[in-house]
Design an enzyme around this catalytic site. Structure first.
Site, PDB file in Angstrom:
ATOM      1  N   ASP A   1       4.791  -4.267  -0.466  1.00 13.79           N
ATOM      2  CA  ASP A   1       6.164  -4.760  -0.577  1.00 13.79           C
ATOM      3  C   ASP A   1       6.300  -5.697  -1.776  1.00 13.79           C
ATOM      4  O   ASP A   1       5.493  -6.607  -1.983  1.00 13.79           O
ATOM      5  CB  ASP A   1       6.569  -5.502   0.695  1.00 13.79           C
ATOM      6  CG  ASP A   1       6.622  -4.568   1.899  1.00 13.79           C
ATOM      7  OD1 ASP A   1       6.237  -3.395   1.750  1.00 13.79           O
ATOM      8  OD2 ASP A   1       7.033  -5.012   2.983  1.00 13.79           O
TER       9      ASP A   1
ATOM     10  N   ASP B   1      -0.933  -4.845  -3.160  1.00 16.30           N
ATOM     11  CA  ASP B   1      -0.009  -5.121  -2.079  1.00 16.30           C
ATOM     12  C   ASP B   1       1.088  -4.055  -2.159  1.00 16.30           C
ATOM     13  O   ASP B   1       1.228  -3.376  -3.178  1.00 16.30           O
ATOM     14  CB  ASP B   1       0.569  -6.528  -2.254  1.00 16.30           C
ATOM     15  CG  ASP B   1       1.626  -6.856  -1.223  1.00 16.30           C
ATOM     16  OD1 ASP B   1       1.436  -6.500  -0.045  1.00 16.30           O
ATOM     17  OD2 ASP B   1       2.651  -7.451  -1.594  1.00 16.30           O
TER      18      ASP B   1
END
Length: 470
Positions: free
Chosen positions: A255, A253
């Site tokens: 963020d 991922d």
């Protein structure tokens, strides 16, 4: 040398009385020539020590017992080992949960004060009784275990390892097996003078019976959770398979994983009117990551709030992005190992693609916002399908299929609820400083300050990591 004396071995005359009894084998044979030795049968060594009578070597006061938990299994059998990687939470020490007695000051007469004001007590106000049953629980909360690392050392101590092995011994063994075999390796040491272990890998053979408890359930067992609280560690449990040591695709991922911020919150912070916009967007982001809100609808709602923002803001934010500690050396190590990498972000493609290029990541997927060509500003709409939890899982499987990589050799790293399906599809799902629900659901948890700790889950030692990132 047949003895410990150089002169004795090389002089022409050897005295009849031997001053020491450590001559070579030829002396022993000479002494036995006149003696009668009864023949003795010895069982042939087949490469696997006997489990009933394991060979023992005693040498210079040291005792070595040979066992075979890590040997290749006998024909017709298979290896069934469990690997537990213990990470000490040095950056998040626990405090004792014991509530001290009220601080009673001495009275003017030298005795104890008969009464203690609330301000003089270190008992929190929330611990006081309440006259309202609606605001006070009918049963007190269960007491948290005491932090034993305060007593035995702020590291993965030998008592911590012993306690964990004792815990595992409470789970049933496979049928026909009576005892565990175990071995451990220190993968990372601290920087102190005594060099205490911070990451330890335990190998236990066999694993607890799958008929009683699956690996997924064992990871969530309350005894494992309590052990982690007691010793201030994170325990990552994995089957000791070939795929654990040789991943071929690692998916991240973006963020709060590859970077420390949430990009959509950074975008909202640039809008000053209305003044509470940044707080509103941050609240929606937080609730979506916790899994309280559906990610797709929450993302559309936040993008709508960004209507009118210039598209040039993506270029301006490049210098603001803070890459998580350990990401750059981790990606360098994975590249040297020949591992493919990908970033699947619920954020925005312009920044995701730029960051992937900066870090040398092979694949990058994220959302595209619609920009008005006349004004160059956001219209508040999203182009195409949102990269939410379902889409992340699909992209992971598409990349693995394209590269010809089985899912058992895929690792997924994330922090939010929208990463759970992606992590479930991978052979190993890793929660990185994640939200509570993700911590509970993930296969493994990392709560340190460097994402480089991911390599310890593959069985690399600190020395090997240093070679990979050099």
């Amino acid at each position: 040398m047949r003895s410990s004396s150089y002169l004795m071995e090389h002089q022409q005359y050897r005295p009849p009385h031997k001053p020491e009894n450590h001559y070579g084998i030829d002396t022993v044979v000479e002494d036995l020539q006149a003696a009668s030795v009864s023949p003795r049968e010895f069982s042939s060594f087949k490469g696997i020590p006997s489990p009933e009578n394991p060979p023992k070597i005693v040498e210079s006061g040291l005792s070595h017992e040979l066992s075979h938990p890590n040997c290749t299994p006998l024909p017709g059998r298979h290896t069934d080992r469990l690997v537990a990687t213990l990470f000490y939470r040095s950056t998040a020490p626990r405090v004792s949960n014991v509530i001290p007695s009220p601080q009673k000051g001495p009275s003017p007469q030298g005795g104890q004060s008969p009464s203690v004001r609330a301000a003089d007590s270190d008992i929190p106000p929330t611990m006081a009784p309440s006259s309202s049953l609606d605001s006070f629980p009918l049963e007190p909360p269960a007491a948290e275990p005491e932090p034993l690392d305060h007593l035995y050392g702020s590291h993965v101590s030998s008592m911590c390892i012993t306690s964990f092995l004792h815990l595992l011994s409470t789970f049933p063994l496979p049928q026909g097996v009576t005892d565990y075999n175990s071995a451990h390796r220190c993968l990372k040491l601290d920087g102190g003078q005594d060099r205490h272990p911070l990451v330890v890998e335990l190998t236990v053979s066999p694993a607890p019976s799958l008929d009683y408890l699956s690996l997924a359930d064992l990871r969530k067992h309350e005894l494992i959770y309590r052990f982690e609280r007691e010793w201030n560690v994170d325990v990552a449990l994995q089957s000791d398979t070939l795929w654990r040591r040789y991943p071929r695709l690692v998916v991240f991922d973006m963020d709060s994983t590859l970077i420390t911020q949430e990009v959509i919150d950074l975008l909202a912070a640039t809008i000053k009117d209305p003044p509470d916009l940044a707080a509103r967007v941050a609240d929606i982001t937080h609730r979506a990551m916790l899994g309280e809100l559906e990610f797709d609808s929450a993302f559309r709602e936040r993008v709508k709030l960004l209507t009118g923002l210039p598209a040039s803001i993506f270029h301006e934010l490049r210098s603001v992005l803070q890459v998580t500690k350990g990401v750059r050396p981790l990606l360098r190590a994975l590249k040297r190992l020949g591992v493919k990498t990908a970033v699947l972000s619920g954020g925005f493609l312009p920044l995701t693609s730029w960051l992937a290029g900066e870090l040398g990541i092979d694949y990058a997927h994220a959302n595209e916002v619609v920009v008005d060509e006349a004004t160059g500003r956001f219209t508040g709409e999203v182009k195409g399908r949102i990269v939410g939890k379902e889409r992340k899982r699909e992209l992971l499987m598409e990349i693995a299929e394209k590269e010809g990589i089985p899912l058992e050799q895929v690792v997924a790293v994330g922090d939010g609820a929208n990463d759970l399906l992606m992590m479930d599809a991978a052979g190993l799902g890793v929660a990185w400083n994640a939200k509570p629900r993700v911590q509970m659901e993930a296969d493994a948890r990392l709560n340190g300050d460097s994402l480089l700790d991911l390599l310890f889950l593959f069985g690399f030692s600190e020395e090997e990591v240093s070679q990979l990132i050099a």
